[in-house]
Write an enzyme that holds these catalytic residues in place. Structure first.
Site, PDB file in Angstrom:
ATOM      1  N   LYS A 258      -8.239  -2.880 -14.730  1.00 30.19           N
ATOM      2  CA  LYS A 258      -6.895  -2.520 -15.215  1.00 30.19           C
ATOM      3  C   LYS A 258      -5.911  -3.389 -14.437  1.00 30.19           C
ATOM      4  CE  LYS A 258      -3.427  -0.686 -14.727  1.00 30.19           C
ATOM      5  NZ  LYS A 258      -2.134  -1.434 -14.732  1.00 30.19           N
TER       6      LYS A 258
ATOM      7  N   GLU B 289       0.419  -4.602 -15.493  1.00 32.22           N
ATOM      8  CA  GLU B 289       1.019  -4.715 -16.835  1.00 32.22           C
ATOM      9  C   GLU B 289       2.156  -5.740 -16.856  1.00 32.22           C
ATOM     10  OE1 GLU B 289       1.085  -2.357 -14.619  1.00 32.22           O
ATOM     11  OE2 GLU B 289       2.567  -0.795 -15.001  1.00 32.22           O
ATOM     12  N   ARG B 290       2.506  -6.272 -15.645  1.00 35.84           N
ATOM     13  CA  ARG B 290       3.617  -7.226 -15.613  1.00 35.84           C
ATOM     14  C   ARG B 290       3.163  -8.665 -15.870  1.00 35.84           C
ATOM     15  NH1 ARG B 290       6.921  -5.037 -10.467  1.00 35.84           N
ATOM     16  NH2 ARG B 290       5.001  -4.009  -9.907  1.00 35.84           N
TER      17      ARG B 290
ATOM     18  N   SER C 245       0.705  -1.376  -3.921  1.00 38.02           N
ATOM     19  CA  SER C 245       1.624  -0.877  -2.895  1.00 38.02           C
ATOM     20  C   SER C 245       1.043   0.365  -2.207  1.00 38.02           C
ATOM     21  CB  SER C 245       2.967  -0.548  -3.544  1.00 38.02           C
ATOM     22  OG  SER C 245       2.772   0.459  -4.515  1.00 38.02           O
TER      23      SER C 245
ATOM     24  N   CYS D 124       1.051 -10.149   0.015  1.00 40.50           N
ATOM     25  CA  CYS D 124       0.850  -9.069   0.987  1.00 40.50           C
ATOM     26  C   CYS D 124       0.606  -9.636   2.372  1.00 40.50           C
ATOM     27  CB  CYS D 124      -0.298  -8.173   0.584  1.00 40.50           C
ATOM     28  SG  CYS D 124      -1.860  -9.014   0.685  1.00 40.50           S
TER      29      CYS D 124
HETATM   30  P1  NAD Z   1       1.938  -1.408  -7.561  1.00 48.70           P
HETATM   31  O1  NAD Z   1       1.383  -0.464  -6.559  1.00 48.70           O
HETATM   32  O2  NAD Z   1       3.226  -1.104  -8.206  1.00 48.70           O
HETATM   33  O3  NAD Z   1       0.884  -1.594  -8.774  1.00 48.70           O
HETATM   34  C1  NAD Z   1      -0.478  -1.864  -8.539  1.00 48.70           C
HETATM   35  C2  NAD Z   1      -1.295  -1.300  -9.690  1.00 48.70           C
HETATM   36  O4  NAD Z   1      -1.129   0.122  -9.727  1.00 48.70           O
HETATM   37  C3  NAD Z   1      -0.882  -1.825 -11.057  1.00 48.70           C
HETATM   38  O5  NAD Z   1      -2.039  -2.092 -11.819  1.00 48.70           O
HETATM   39  C4  NAD Z   1      -0.061  -0.685 -11.644  1.00 48.70           C
HETATM   40  O6  NAD Z   1      -0.159  -0.611 -13.043  1.00 48.70           O
HETATM   41  C5  NAD Z   1      -0.686   0.541 -11.005  1.00 48.70           C
HETATM   42  N1  NAD Z   1       0.286   1.626 -10.823  1.00 48.70           N
HETATM   43  C6  NAD Z   1       1.613   1.499 -10.535  1.00 48.70           C
HETATM   44  N2  NAD Z   1       2.194   2.709 -10.437  1.00 48.70           N
HETATM   45  C7  NAD Z   1       1.223   3.612 -10.662  1.00 48.70           C
HETATM   46  C8  NAD Z   1       1.205   5.040 -10.691  1.00 48.70           C
HETATM   47  N3  NAD Z   1       2.303   5.770 -10.467  1.00 48.70           N
HETATM   48  N4  NAD Z   1       0.038   5.653 -10.947  1.00 48.70           N
HETATM   49  C9  NAD Z   1      -1.089   4.942 -11.172  1.00 48.70           C
HETATM   50  N5  NAD Z   1      -1.119   3.595 -11.172  1.00 48.70           N
HETATM   51  C10 NAD Z   1       0.001   2.929 -10.908  1.00 48.70           C
HETATM   52  O7  NAD Z   1       1.957  -2.843  -6.846  1.00 48.70           O
HETATM   53  P2  NAD Z   1       2.585  -4.206  -7.386  1.00 48.70           P
HETATM   54  O8  NAD Z   1       4.069  -4.113  -7.348  1.00 48.70           O
HETATM   55  O9  NAD Z   1       1.921  -4.620  -8.649  1.00 48.70           O
HETATM   56  O10 NAD Z   1       2.073  -5.204  -6.255  1.00 48.70           O
HETATM   57  C11 NAD Z   1       2.760  -5.446  -5.056  1.00 48.70           C
HETATM   58  C12 NAD Z   1       2.208  -4.599  -3.925  1.00 48.70           C
HETATM   59  O11 NAD Z   1       0.817  -4.862  -3.747  1.00 48.70           O
HETATM   60  C13 NAD Z   1       2.846  -4.917  -2.590  1.00 48.70           C
HETATM   61  O12 NAD Z   1       3.064  -3.715  -1.898  1.00 48.70           O
HETATM   62  C14 NAD Z   1       1.794  -5.762  -1.875  1.00 48.70           C
HETATM   63  O13 NAD Z   1       1.868  -5.734  -0.479  1.00 48.70           O
HETATM   64  C15 NAD Z   1       0.551  -5.130  -2.370  1.00 48.70           C
HETATM   65  N6  NAD Z   1      -0.593  -6.024  -2.249  1.00 48.70           N
HETATM   66  C16 NAD Z   1      -1.496  -5.747  -1.277  1.00 48.70           C
HETATM   67  C17 NAD Z   1      -2.560  -6.592  -1.096  1.00 48.70           C
HETATM   68  C18 NAD Z   1      -3.582  -6.298  -0.041  1.00 48.70           C
HETATM   69  O14 NAD Z   1      -4.629  -6.911  -0.086  1.00 48.70           O
HETATM   70  N7  NAD Z   1      -3.336  -5.407   0.891  1.00 48.70           N
HETATM   71  C19 NAD Z   1      -2.730  -7.719  -1.916  1.00 48.70           C
HETATM   72  C20 NAD Z   1      -1.786  -7.962  -2.908  1.00 48.70           C
HETATM   73  C21 NAD Z   1      -0.707  -7.096  -3.068  1.00 48.70           C
END
Ligand code: NAD
Length: 500
Positions: free
Chosen positions: A173, A176-177, A226, A281
């Site tokens: 999954k 979606e962006r 996140s 990240c």
């Molecule tokens: P996000 O948490 O908003 O989304 C990640 C995924 O979760 C997406 O597929 C999204 O559709 C899903 N999602 C979002 N809200 C949800 C909800 N309420 N319930 C269930 N699923 C949900 O993250 P993002 O904005 O796409 O990515 C950026 C974040 O990811 C930053 O915080 C970054 O630090 C982190 N990140 C961490 C690593 C790592 O390895 N630690 C690597 C890349 C990015």
């Protein structure tokens, strides 16, 4: 706006226009496409396809699975340009940066090609009289991956190649962006010869994620995103009996010691803070300068370097970084700059309202921003900004710098710049952070090590990819076997069996 991006289930693209969301081209700000948001039923179809494909795939010899990955690696290389354009057009990162992302992803495919070796078990002969024992590493079944926007190719490639060569079937999954690149990655797997149903992609939002988290057929969930969502994913998946690894957000500090090679510091901080618009990240977002003289010299160098930084559209390779992912995210990053200013920090270079050509005026651009005299109480210090913003905290000693990092809720990456081996060694050994650089700004482990933060940057015991990935996507089975050589049979033994 014409195209709606669908799903990839059981080897076919599934069109779905019931519920959709706009996908933007961040470089121009245009609504470029739509993406389908899968219903519970659609996700269940994908899980069913993965479940049906599992028995045959589980019994496919690892060497045969690996051969598909060898072909897949070649296809990824042949399609490099197309994939990088897909990434850039929906994420906004410059094509040269997308190429770096893809290359790091391909290295995970190379690691997965070693499946026959990685899955070798452990064997002990004669653990008792006529008794041999071995452990092997068996696949789990259907596993799911939920990935963030910032690495639409690399982070999925951290997950599915390894999960698949370990004998699992997969439902991804993606964010979606920017969903087009991951969808294309799945289609290429089919071209590489992967049987239908082994790899599936469902696009969607919370509804799709929650279905994966609660469906009893899904055995394990890998998440990257996140921290608030990572915490939710970990709690929900484990409450539903699944194995889970959930990697979260970060605030990565670089300690700059007075003896550091400042030219190296300036160049590497520019790349690590502003590359990919800071949407990494592992981005270095806080420079902790030890001593005012170090801070002043470092800031002067960074300020000078920032004058040459070029922000613009993803397709122009001369740009250093591109726009942010959405208008909302841009506004959020700007609000952190506003708050730092209001709370007393000094804005040294202000990236708000950057100049871009008129045809890009609606793009989600924010220029590089440098903020000095940031203190730990400030909101912009405590939270992850995820934008092209470098903050400087001034401290008097290395110990003070380390205490600052100790106290932060995140523990993903960190780095020290110094010429002092003793200081570097002490730092690496004692700092409570999962990935440490010594004069290396982005210490992202290579594919044959594993990636993982500490504290609130990761939930679960095993990191992503590499040796931890093999352990995450398999479970150990230990067999103890006896083929007695004589006709003599022992009587019943009621005490715990021992060698005597
Ligand atoms: P996000 O948490 O908003 O989304 C990640 C995924 O979760 C997406 O597929 C999204 O559709 C899903 N999602 C979002 N809200 C949800 C909800 N309420 N319930 C269930 N699923 C949900 O993250 P993002 O904005 O796409 O990515 C950026 C974040 O990811 C930053 O915080 C970054 O630090 C982190 N990140 C961490 C690593 C790592 O390895 N630690 C690597 C890349 C990015």
């Amino acid at each position: 706006m014409t195209q709606t991006i669908g799903h990839f289930i059981n080897g076919s693209i599934i069109e779905d226009t019931a519920r959709t969301q706009t996908v933007f081209n961040p470089s121009t700000g245009e609504a470029a496409r739509k993406v389908a948001l899968a219903s519970k039923t659609t996700v269940e179809e994908a899980v069913a396809a993965a479940q049906a494909a599992f028995p045959a795939w589980r019994n496919t010899p690892p060497a045969k699975r690996a051969r598909i990955m060898f072909r897949y690696k070649e296809l990824l290389e042949q399609n490099r340009e197309k994939i990088c354009r897909l990434i850039g057009s929906e994420h906004g990162k410059i094509v040269h940066d997308a190429a770096g992302e893809l290359q790091r992803g391909i290295e995970n495919v190379e690691f997965a090609c070693g499946a026959p070796n990685l899955l070798k078990g452990e064997y002990s002969k004669n653990v008792g009289p006529d008794i041999d024992s071995w452990s092997d590493f068996q696949p789990l079944g259907v596993v799911a991956g939920i990935t963030p926007f910032n690495f639409p190719a690399m982070v999925p490639l951290w997950m599915f190649p390894l999960a698949i060569v370990c004998g699992n079937t997969f439902v991804l999954k993606p964010s979606e962006r920017d969903p087009s690149a991951p969808l294309f990655l799945a289609q290429l797997l089919k071209e590489a010869g992967l049987p239908d149903g082994v790899m599936n992609v469902v696009n969607g939002d919370k509804e799709a994620v929650d279905t994966l988290l609660t469906d009893p057929r899904v055995q394990a969930v890998s998440f990257v995103g996140s921290t608030p969502i990572a915490r939710y994913i970990y709690a929900t998946a484990t409450a539903n009996g699944k194995r889970c690894q959930a990697l979260g957000g970060a605030k990565n500090h670089a300690i700059v010691m007075p003896d550091a090679d400042l030219d190296n510091v300036v160049n590497s901080l520019l790349g690590a803070a502003f590359g990919s618009s800071g949407e990494r990240c592992m981005a270095l977002s806080v420079a902790v300068a030890v001593g005012d003289e170090t801070a002043d010299r470092m800031i002067a160098g960074i300020k000078e370097g920032m004058k040459t930084m070029k922000v613009g559209a993803f397709s122009d390779e001369s740009n250093h970084f591109g726009p942010l992912i959405t208008a909302e995210h841009k506004a959020k990053v700007e609000s952190y700059i506003d708050s730092a200013e209001q709370q007393g920090a000094t804005i040294v270079v202000d990236g708000r309202n950057p100049e871009v050509p008129s045809e890009l005026a609606k793009g989600f651009y924010l220029g590089g921003t440098l903020i000095d005299r940031v203190t730990p109480e400030m909101t912009s210090y405590q939270e992850e900004i995820f934008g092209p913003v470098l903050q400087v905290v001034r401290v008097k000693t290395m110990q003070e710098a380390m205490e600052l990092i100790n106290r932060h809720i995140y523990g993903n990456g960190t780095c020290i710049y110094t010429r002092d081996g003793e200081a570097a060694r002490y730092f690496a050994d004692n700092i409570p952070v999962g990935m440490v650089g010594i004069n290396i700004p982005l210490p992202v482990p290579v594919s044959y090590h594993s990636f993982g933060g500490w504290k609130q940057s990761a939930f679960g015991d095993l990191g992503a990819y590499g040796p931890d990935g093999v352990r995450f996507y398999t479970r150990r089975k230990t067999v103890t076997q006896r083929w007695p050589t004589s006709e003599v049979r022992e009587g019943a033994v009621f005490s715990m069996p021992t060698l005597g």
